[in-house]
Motif scaffolding. Structure first.
Motif, short mmCIF file in Angstrom:
data_model
loop_
_atom_site.label_atom_id
_atom_site.label_comp_id
_atom_site.label_asym_id
_atom_site.label_seq_id
_atom_site.Cartn_x
_atom_site.Cartn_y
_atom_site.Cartn_z
N LEU A 282 8.55 -6.47 7.56
CA LEU A 282 7.53 -6.57 8.60
C LEU A 282 6.16 -6.53 7.92
N ASN A 283 5.51 -7.68 7.86
CA ASN A 283 4.23 -7.80 7.18
C ASN A 283 3.09 -7.74 8.19
N ALA A 284 2.06 -6.97 7.87
CA ALA A 284 0.95 -6.74 8.79
C ALA A 284 -0.11 -7.84 8.68
N ARG A 285 -0.81 -8.06 9.81
CA ARG A 285 -1.92 -9.01 9.87
C ARG A 285 -3.09 -8.35 10.58
N LEU A 286 -4.30 -8.82 10.27
CA LEU A 286 -5.52 -8.33 10.94
C LEU A 286 -6.19 -9.49 11.65
#
Length: 297
Positions: A220-224
């Motif tokens: 699960l890769n985070a984004r902004l």
């Protein structure tokens, strides 16, 4: 690899091994018969002694060369048979298929070289192979210089495969080079499909010198995502509304709660950031755009 496909690949190799073994069994007998026949030619006064001597010398070199060729064919066939069986059984669960293939190739080449030395020396014991290879040192240096980039890619590929920093399907960003999805990883280089649907090929020697950012496909890769509001809007209400809206956007993971927080106090309003986690990072551009659209409405 299923059993039917494995058997279809093994059967021709086994038949070839049987055929070569049968030829090697017959060669000494054919050699003895041929030499006896040539020797009997002079006794029968069919031709001159010089011609018979030439034929015997030719046969004396021909049959050892044929034996070397057939013995090497047998070794190659057996090694290929063993590698097929091993890869189909013992190594089925190994995820790093590239390094397995590379290791198989290196080990096979070492076995071939060793077998050639042993077989050649057994048939031509008076020939010094060391002297032959020493005399070709200059040629080896020239070839080594010509293959400098290729060898650099090879050893960089070995290091990448051993470390396994990324795999096919991961999203990677190679600094000042490209960002996209990894399509293949070989001993020569990596192929990256960019988000503009372009194919970028980067050699391993270049990749080994760059900083690589990896977004694994099984993570699960985070984004902004950033937006702003005027000072008249309630920060707590804004954070709550945006958080609930983002949670319903496709490709936003429900395993982690989105984070909505004030990033900065601007001149004309509040600067916000939304941190969310992607289920499929390869679609993050579309997800970012959909979140901005959802916040706007």
């Amino acid at each position: 690899m299923d059993q039917t496909k494995l058997l279809s690949r093994l059967l021709p190799t086994v038949l070839f091994i049987v055929f070569v073994a049968f030829v090697l069994f017959l060669l000494p007998r054919v050699e003895a018969i041929t030499l006896d026949y040539i020797g009997g030619m002079f006794a029968r006064s069919v031709t001159s002694e010089m011609f018979v001597g030439s034929l015997r010398s030719f046969a004396a070199y021909l049959f050892p060369v044929l034996k070397i060729i057939f013995w090497m064919s047998l070794v190659i066939a057996i090694v290929r048979l063993l590698t097929m069986v091993i890869l189909a059984t013992v190594l089925r669960s190994v995820a790093q298929s590239e390094i397995v293939s590379l290791t198989r190739t290196v080990v096979s080449v070492l076995i071939y070289i060793t077998a050639f030395f042993v077989i050649f020396q057994s048939h031509f014991p008076n020939v010094e192979l060391a002297a032959i290879f020493t005399g070709s040192t200059i040629v080896g240096i020239v070839v080594g210089l010509a293959l400098q980039d290729t060898l650099g890619n090879f050893f960089s590929g070995v290091a990448l495969q051993a470390d396994h920093p990324f795999q096919v399907g991961d999203v990677i960003s190679v600094s000042n080079r490209a960002t996209g999805v990894v399509e293949s990883v070989t001993w020569r280089g990596i192929k990256i499909r960019t988000f503009q649907d372009k194919l970028v090929i980067i050699s391993n020697s270049v990749v080994g010198k760059e900083v690589i950012e990896v977004a694994p496909k099984d993570n699960l890769n985070a984004r902004l995502v950033f937006f702003n509001t005027e000072y008249g809007f309630s920060p707590s209400r804004t954070a709550k509304l945006v958080r609930e809206a983002v949670r319903n956007v496709p490709n936003v993971s429900g395993l982690k709660r989105p984070i909505v927080r004030v990033r900065n106090l601007g001149d004309n309003g509040l600067d916000w950031e939304v941190k969310y986690w992607c289920e499929d990072y390869r679609r993050h551009n579309d997800t970012d755009a959909l979140i901005r659209q959802t916040i706007w409405y």
